[in-house]
Design a protein around this motif. Structure first.
Motif, mmCIF file in Angstrom:
data_model
loop_
_atom_site.group_PDB
_atom_site.id
_atom_site.type_symbol
_atom_site.label_atom_id
_atom_site.label_comp_id
_atom_site.label_asym_id
_atom_site.label_seq_id
_atom_site.Cartn_x
_atom_site.Cartn_y
_atom_site.Cartn_z
ATOM 1 N N ILE A 1 -7.050 1.145 -2.231
ATOM 2 C CA ILE A 1 -5.820 1.029 -3.027
ATOM 3 C C ILE A 1 -5.166 -0.330 -2.758
ATOM 4 N N LYS A 2 -5.102 -0.709 -1.484
ATOM 5 C CA LYS A 2 -4.486 -2.001 -1.152
ATOM 6 C C LYS A 2 -5.194 -3.149 -1.873
ATOM 7 N N GLU A 3 -6.505 -3.038 -1.964
ATOM 8 C CA GLU A 3 -7.254 -4.149 -2.563
ATOM 9 C C GLU A 3 -7.247 -4.134 -4.082
ATOM 10 N N ASN A 4 -7.126 -2.954 -4.686
ATOM 11 C CA ASN A 4 -7.347 -2.867 -6.127
ATOM 12 C C ASN A 4 -6.169 -2.387 -6.949
ATOM 13 N N HIS A 5 -5.229 -1.685 -6.350
ATOM 14 C CA HIS A 5 -4.129 -1.113 -7.122
ATOM 15 C C HIS A 5 -3.140 -2.215 -7.475
ATOM 16 N N PRO A 6 -2.585 -2.183 -8.702
ATOM 17 C CA PRO A 6 -1.665 -3.260 -9.092
ATOM 18 C C PRO A 6 -0.330 -3.241 -8.349
ATOM 19 N N PHE A 7 0.080 -2.106 -7.783
ATOM 20 C CA PHE A 7 1.370 -2.060 -7.098
ATOM 21 C C PHE A 7 1.205 -2.501 -5.650
ATOM 22 N N LYS A 8 1.221 -3.821 -5.441
ATOM 23 C CA LYS A 8 0.912 -4.355 -4.107
ATOM 24 C C LYS A 8 1.960 -3.985 -3.062
ATOM 25 N N THR A 9 3.210 -3.748 -3.508
ATOM 26 C CA THR A 9 4.263 -3.498 -2.523
ATOM 27 C C THR A 9 4.150 -2.121 -1.873
ATOM 28 N N MET A 10 3.372 -1.217 -2.478
ATOM 29 C CA MET A 10 3.300 0.157 -1.952
ATOM 30 C C MET A 10 2.873 0.188 -0.498
ATOM 31 N N PHE A 11 1.785 -0.531 -0.203
ATOM 32 C CA PHE A 11 1.224 -0.461 1.150
ATOM 33 C C PHE A 11 1.141 -1.834 1.810
ATOM 34 N N ALA A 12 1.930 -2.792 1.299
ATOM 35 C CA ALA A 12 1.854 -4.141 1.850
ATOM 36 C C ALA A 12 2.083 -4.186 3.370
ATOM 37 N N PRO A 13 3.056 -3.437 3.918
ATOM 38 C CA PRO A 13 3.263 -3.522 5.373
ATOM 39 C C PRO A 13 2.213 -2.767 6.198
ATOM 40 N N VAL A 14 1.316 -2.023 5.581
ATOM 41 C CA VAL A 14 0.310 -1.290 6.358
ATOM 42 C C VAL A 14 -0.751 -2.282 6.828
ATOM 43 N N GLU A 15 -0.809 -2.517 8.143
ATOM 44 C CA GLU A 15 -1.740 -3.533 8.657
ATOM 45 C C GLU A 15 -3.106 -2.951 8.964
ATOM 46 N N SER A 16 -3.119 -1.729 9.508
ATOM 47 C CA SER A 16 -4.412 -1.121 9.837
ATOM 48 C C SER A 16 -4.247 0.390 9.901
ATOM 49 N N VAL A 17 -5.372 1.076 9.837
ATOM 50 C CA VAL A 17 -5.358 2.534 9.972
ATOM 51 C C VAL A 17 -6.310 2.909 11.103
ATOM 52 N N ASP A 18 -5.798 3.612 12.126
ATOM 53 C CA ASP A 18 -6.654 4.086 13.222
ATOM 54 C C ASP A 18 -7.059 5.518 12.945
ATOM 55 N N THR A 19 -8.271 5.860 13.351
ATOM 56 C CA THR A 19 -8.730 7.234 13.164
ATOM 57 C C THR A 19 -9.211 7.793 14.500
ATOM 58 N N PRO A 20 -8.239 8.193 15.355
ATOM 59 C CA PRO A 20 -8.591 8.697 16.692
ATOM 60 C C PRO A 20 -9.493 9.939 16.634
ATOM 61 N N ASP A 21 -9.305 10.795 15.647
ATOM 62 C CA ASP A 21 -10.267 11.878 15.445
ATOM 63 C C ASP A 21 -10.362 12.173 13.956
ATOM 64 N N GLU A 22 -11.219 13.107 13.583
ATOM 65 C CA GLU A 22 -11.516 13.345 12.166
ATOM 66 C C GLU A 22 -10.317 13.792 11.351
ATOM 67 N N HIS A 23 -9.316 14.363 12.040
ATOM 68 C CA HIS A 23 -8.188 14.916 11.285
ATOM 69 C C HIS A 23 -6.880 14.199 11.565
ATOM 70 N N THR A 24 -6.950 13.033 12.161
ATOM 71 C CA THR A 24 -5.736 12.281 12.443
ATOM 72 C C THR A 24 -5.906 10.847 11.942
ATOM 73 N N ALA A 25 -4.966 10.423 11.128
ATOM 74 C CA ALA A 25 -4.970 9.034 10.664
ATOM 75 C C ALA A 25 -3.650 8.393 11.073
ATOM 76 N N VAL A 26 -3.737 7.235 11.725
ATOM 77 C CA VAL A 26 -2.534 6.557 12.203
ATOM 78 C C VAL A 26 -2.362 5.257 11.428
ATOM 79 N N LEU A 27 -1.259 5.156 10.709
ATOM 80 C CA LEU A 27 -0.983 3.954 9.923
ATOM 81 C C LEU A 27 -0.117 3.013 10.752
ATOM 82 N N ASN A 28 -0.601 1.802 10.995
ATOM 83 C CA ASN A 28 0.170 0.823 11.761
ATOM 84 C C ASN A 28 0.848 -0.146 10.795
ATOM 85 N N LEU A 29 2.174 -0.240 10.927
ATOM 86 C CA LEU A 29 2.940 -1.040 9.969
ATOM 87 C C LEU A 29 3.485 -2.305 10.629
ATOM 88 N N SER A 30 3.673 -3.341 9.828
ATOM 89 C CA SER A 30 4.243 -4.579 10.351
ATOM 90 C C SER A 30 5.768 -4.516 10.367
#
Lengths: 323, 518
Positions: B114-143
């Motif tokens: 979505i970050k690369e292709n969706h036209p609404f760039k501001t939606m996830f602009a501050p999301v720098e990375s996503v960690d996946t410590p396990d299969e059911h947990t996603a951690v969004l790291n923001l600037s």
């Protein structure tokens, strides 16, 4: 084989004409302000400069006009109409998918209009000043004058809403299940109103033309001779007069068959008929240049082939044309 | 006597209606005007893709009829105190339509796509990375803290797509499985898609919410002609349509006792009609001219005579249905004397013909021609000669406006959830970008507004955030780069046999797993 000879020259002209159609259409579409990047960004609720540039780059719209044109003509010469910008599918696939629906609609409407139009024309030509004849003229003129989308909407209100006999939109009810006959019946139910609407224009043309030529023929010497030798009225009209009065009608029908797409756009839109007409409209609104060009190219092809066939038919039927 | 009878009758009328138990089964047939390009909302925004897209793909979060986020594919989430880490705990039994489990890596992949292709760039602009410590947990790291994230993770805006299908190296924007053989994560799976004709969806048996969806099947039929859709609703051929905006048809459908037509459900989509000015060139660069025009136009005429009472007034650039809407701003209720006074004071004297100067007006949509014609008549009264410029089609108009070749134009613009996504773009001076429609084509620049929007974009405290947006709305209303008039009269029309129609803030761009047929 004599009647084939001038056709070879015509085929050459036809090929040149097709290329001219391509170049002209391409250039005219290029002249219009704005492009598909605008309509895609519209359908997305707005896009940033980077995305717009990417879209233009993906579709080769950032290249010089001559390069775009050259590429397009080259591809068409290799029987490749390109990819639709809007649907991301080959244009040929899109057109071929929609063609059967349009043919079904247009051919049925044409046959209906031809048969009924000729019958009405013959009937009213026999007593040109009778009440019935005036009535036929009136109906025909009304059908010709009324805007086709308006006729369609009136039929919808009458026979879908007030008396719910026929469905409002589409070609087939996707919830229908059953065997071939269930599907066929469903399609026929969906066809009735659009076919009536579309044939209303053609009906007027054919009945007027048939009436006029029938009246002319009925006044000629050989008809008088036929009557004088004691043939029945029925035999004179159906066997001697009709055959001769039909040739202008057949010529017109040949030409009308070429106008497959133009006639269908409005009717298809009103009835959501999934044919080439709705595709053309959508492509124009979306500025989907390859699809518009593909449909125009295809229409040009149909018109040219239609004309050649009509010509050949006339040469074959009427010895006078061969000279 | 009559009044007394009415009073007596009142309690009976208002007796609470017994809540009906939803029924499983049935096929819902929905009519839709616009043709979606394809069905993958991760790479295509817009409400045409949004409707089938939100049925085919689940998002981490959902909203119903208010602005409180609710669990969906994420059964819960934590936001760190500094607002820089957002942890999503995913449903454990969730699967894609091909039976593969939905993992945190799919969430990371979807977000990247979505970050690369969706036209609404501001939606996830501050999301720098996503960690996946396990299969059911996603951690969004923001600037930086990003309160818009919640709305951006809902509805059609963050479709969770399978990495094992869309991550095969093909360009996701033109992936063949965007249109056919779609492998989704939502309540319905794709049976058949005939572009421009219909989309047939079927209940996904493995959907992660027990007992949902209620419907067995959903058929979306594309019916472009508005009159045909109206007749199809009236004779019961279709159960529902959304985004109906023709006032005459809406009022006709409202009278039908088998149907309900309601403007509810469009608060987050937030469609607004407005008159935008070119603030950089020509007479409209003068704020006095813009104010005078705003005073000369009667918003109520547009609401009552053009829109026939189907729409609501909107006084700012934020949709009145949003909790951030500030109604206490200068609303420019019609006042011709004041308009004339402002123009006189600003030195625009009337000429011999009673006119002060002339302006062009454009309109982006054929339906807004009436607004443009009305503006011509209204401004004549204050001595402004208006020339209505028609455009052949949308790209023609978009070219003019996005290249700043206009004086003023009627337009419709959507909020798209959080102001960061759909509001900032119109007013930030950093977004004055020639050639891009729905950027700051007004060329409006105000340092305080830029500052307020930047602060509001990362203010985690909702009260403080609302205050920042309130001040922003006040300033912009005083400087009128845009004169806002009304919400678009979008209506959802449904047969009364439909239970739980999608009337939440995202209309049909939300999962319809709760909708049923009575």
């Amino acid at each position: 084989m004599k009647f084939l000879k001038p056709t070879l020259a015509r085929l050459t002209y036809a090929a040149l004409l097709l290329i001219a159609v391509l170049v002209l259409n391409f250039s005219m579409l290029h002249l219009a302000p704005g492009d598909v990047a605008d309509t895609i960004s519209q359908s997305m609720g707005g896009a940033d400069a980077e995305t717009m540039e990417q879209i233009r780059h993906d579709y080769g719209l950032d290249q010089p006009f001559v390069v775009q044109l050259g590429k397009y003509v080259w591809n068409v010469l290799h029987f490749d109409l390109g990819y639709s910008f809007f649907y991301n599918q080959p244009v040929t696939t899109l057109i071929l998918e929609r063609l059967p629906a349009t043919l079904l609609l247009v051919i049925t409407a044409q046959i209906l209009a031809l048969v009924v139009g000729v019958l009405l024309g013959v009937y009213s030509a026999r007593k040109p000043n009778g009440l019935a004849s005036h009535f036929v003229t009136l109906v025909a003129l009304f059908g010709y004058a009324a805007p086709v989308f308006w006729t369609g909407l009136l039929l919808l209100i009458a026979f879908s809403l007030k008396i719910p006999l026929f469905p409002v939109a589409g070609m087939i009810d996707v919830t229908v299940e059953g065997n071939f006959f269930d599907y066929a019946f469903d399609i026929i139910r969906h066809m009735v109103l659009p076919v009536l609407t579309l044939s209303s224009i053609f009906l007027a043309l054919y009945s007027r033309l048939c009436r006029a030529s029938m009246m002319e023929v009925l006044g000629s010497d050989y008809i008088r001779t036929a009557k004088a030798k004691g043939l029945s009225e029925k035999k004179v009209v159906l066997k001697h007069a009709l055959k001769n009065s039909l040739s202008p009608v057949v010529t017109l029908a040949g030409l009308q068959f070429s106008a497959v797409i133009s006639g269908a756009v409005l009717v298809e839109t009103v009835f959501s008929w999934p044919g080439l007409g709705t595709l053309a409209l959508e492509a124009i609104i979306a500025r989907d240049t390859p699809t518009i060009l593909g449909i125009l190219f295809f229409s040009a092809l149909v018109v040219i082939v239609g004309n050649i066939l009509t010509d050949m038919a006339l040469r074959f039927i009427d010895p006078r044309v061969r000279k | 006597m009559g009044a007394a009878a009415a009073l007596l009758a009142l309690p009976i009328v208002q007796a609470p209606v017994q809540a009906e138990e939803p029924k499983a089964g049935g096929t819902l047939i929905v009519g839709m005007q616009n043709t979606p390009r394809h069905l993958n909302p991760a790479v295509q925004s817009g409400t045409a893709t949004g409707f089938p897209g939100a049925q085919l793909f689940a998002a981490p979060i959902r909203y119903d009829d208010d602005w409180t986020p609710q669990p969906y594919l994420a059964k819960s989430w934590d936001i760190s105190d500094d607002g820089l880490t957002v942890t999503l705990h995913l449903q454990e039994n969730a699967t894609f339509h091909d039976g593969e489990p939905i993992k945190s890596s799919d969430v990371a992949f979807s977000l990247k796509t979505i970050k690369e292709n969706h036209p609404f760039k501001t939606m996830f602009a501050p999301v720098e990375s996503v960690d996946t410590p396990d299969e059911h947990t996603a951690v969004l790291n923001l600037s930086q803290p990003h309160p818009a994230l919640m709305l951006a993770m809902s509805s059609q805006l963050m479709a969770i797509i399978p990495e094992h299908v869309y991550g095969d190296g093909q360009d996701p924007k033109s992936h063949p499985q965007n249109s056919h053989d779609v492998v989704g994560s939502g309540p319905f799976k794709l049976v058949e898609h005939k572009p421009g004709e219909h989309i047939i969806l079927e209940k996904y048996d493995g959907f992660f919410m027990e007992g949902r969806p209620y419907l067995d099947k959903m058929v979306i039929r594309i019916i472009k002609d508005c009159s045909a859709r109206t007749i199809a609703l009236e004779n019961g051929e279709i159960h529902m349509t959304s985004f109906e905006s023709l006032a005459r048809n809406i009022n006709r459908l409202k009278k039908n006792e088998n149907l309900t037509a309601t403007p509810e459900g469009y608060a987050a989509i937030g469609p607004l009609d407005w008159l935008a000015f070119n603030t950089a060139a020509g007479k409209t660069a003068d704020v006095n001219v813009r104010k005078a025009i705003a005073y000369a136009i009667d918003r109520n005429f547009i609401l009552n005579a053009i829109l026939l009472g189907t729409a609501d007034e909107a006084k700012t650039g934020i949709h009145p249905g949003s909790p951030l809407y500030n109604a206490n701003v200068e609303s420019y209720d019609v006042d011709l004397d004041k308009a004339n006074q402002i123009l006189d004071d600003a030195g625009y004297a009337k000429g011999d013909d009673g006119m002060r100067f002339s302006l062009n007006i454009d309109f982006g949509w054929p339906s807004m021609k009436a607004n443009a014609e009305y503006t011509k008549a209204a401004l004549k009264k204050v001595g402004i000669d208006v020339n209505v410029r028609a455009s052949a089609d949308f790209p023609t108009w978009a070219k003019r406006v996005s290249n700043h070749d206009f004086d003023m134009t009627w337009d419709t613009v959507f909020n798209w959830g959080d102001p960061v996504i759909g509001v900032h773009r119109t007013y930030q001076s950093t977004n004055i970008k020639k050639g891009v429609i729905w950027s700051n084509t007004q060329s409006y620049a105000n340092a305080r507004v830029d500052e307020l929007l930047e602060m509001a974009g990362k203010e985690a405290d909702s009260a403080k955030r609302a205050a920042l947006y309130a001040e922003f709305q006040e300033i912009v209303a005083n400087e009128v780069p845009v004169y806002w008039t009304n919400t678009l009269p979008y209506h959802t029309v449904y047969n009364n046999s439909v239970g739980n129609p999608p009337l939440g803030i995202w209309s049909t761009s939300s999962p319809m797993d709760k909708t049923y047929l009575k």
